[in-house]
Design a protein around this motif. Structure first.
Motif, PDB file in Angstrom:
ATOM      1  N   GLU A 187      27.067  -7.115  29.012  1.00  0.00           N
ATOM      2  CA  GLU A 187      28.270  -6.303  29.225  1.00  0.00           C
ATOM      3  C   GLU A 187      28.649  -6.286  30.702  1.00  0.00           C
ATOM      4  O   GLU A 187      27.802  -6.101  31.563  1.00  0.00           O
ATOM      5  N   ALA A 192      31.263 -12.816  30.091  1.00  0.00           N
ATOM      6  CA  ALA A 192      31.592 -12.060  28.881  1.00  0.00           C
ATOM      7  C   ALA A 192      33.077 -11.719  28.841  1.00  0.00           C
ATOM      8  O   ALA A 192      33.726 -11.795  27.792  1.00  0.00           O
ATOM      9  N   ILE A 203      32.872  -9.866  22.304  1.00  0.00           N
ATOM     10  CA  ILE A 203      31.858  -8.926  22.787  1.00  0.00           C
ATOM     11  C   ILE A 203      31.457  -7.953  21.689  1.00  0.00           C
ATOM     12  O   ILE A 203      30.264  -7.726  21.441  1.00  0.00           O
TER      13      ILE A 203
END
Length: 248
Positions: A187, A192, A203
């Motif tokens: 994260e 990402a 995600i």
């Protein structure tokens, strides 16, 4: 806490994100850390300032790892500033950039990793350690498919890992350990973010499959821990497990 006093370390790609967190932890444990950046000097200097304010030792060094002189510049900085090079964290990676050329992923994720390893281990002594940071999506790419947008990067990172592992016998002969840290999607990382932009919902989908995704700070702490963990050379640490990967 691990005591790394009188040790010198290099963390590639450490002006932000995971690399910066790794550098902060190593510095808090006493290591003098070379903060590596490619272009963003102010960002790297901010990381150094934070470490110094906390009582640690760090220096920022601009070096493009894909250049002939980049790896040597980082090694020289570690020796000159901290007296030795005992820990090398190969964190820098990339390949989703559209302006760096079609072969950039392979040049950075394989060729530059090998060049950095060779430059560093020429100066590292017995008891030193090299830590290579990768992702589950790359580590298992030959067994588990990944998102189309990430596959070229994943394959280049896997090629880099395999190329580095070929050095293990030579490193063992010098008393240098080699360890791999593999993590799930993290994260808050630029990778990402780019993947979620290319494939909206990526995600959230991975979070649902894994049950939990690590934050940059959490994963950085895990990588830093492997710089001194009592594990055999060649070990792969699967941070947070590898749900959906080890089963295949």
């Amino acid at each position: 806490m691990t005591d790394l006093s009188a040790k010198g370390a290099i963390v590639t790609g450490s002006s932000r994100g995971i690399g910066a967190e790794v550098a902060k932890v190593l510095a808090a444990q006493g290591a003098g850390v070379v903060i590596n950046y490619r272009q963003k000097a102010p960002r790297a200097n901010k990381v150094v300032a934070g470490i110094v304010e906390a009582g640690g030792r760090a220096v920022a060094v601009g070096a493009d790892l894909t250049s002939a002189e980049g790896p040597a510049a980082l090694v020289d900085a570690a020796i000159e500033n901290f007296g030795s090079l005992d820990v090398l964290v190969l964190n820098a990676s990339g390949g989703m950039e559209t302006s760096m050329g079609e072969d950039y992923a392979l040049r950075l994720n394989r060729d530059a990793q090998v060049a950095m390893l060779e430059a560093a281990t020429a100066k590292m002594g017995p008891g030193s350690r090299v830590v290579f940071v990768t992702s589950h999506q790359a580590h298992f790419i030959d067994r588990v498919s990944t998102m189309d947008a990430y596959e070229p990067v994943a394959r280049s990172k896997r090629a880099g890992e395999l190329a580095l592992r070929d050095f293990i016998p030579a490193l063992q002969a010098k008393g240098i350990d080699f360890v791999v840290v593999s993590g799930d999607m993290i994260e808050g990382t630029i990778t990402a973010t780019l993947l979620d932009r290319a494939e909206p919902g990526a995600i959230e989908a991975r979070r649902a499959a894994a049950g939990k995704l690590y934050s940059v700070e959490q994963f950085g702490a895990e990588v830093a821990a492997m710089a001194s963990a009592e594990v055999p050379t060649g070990h792969t640490e699967y941070v947070g497990g590898a749900v959906g990967f080890l089963e295949n």
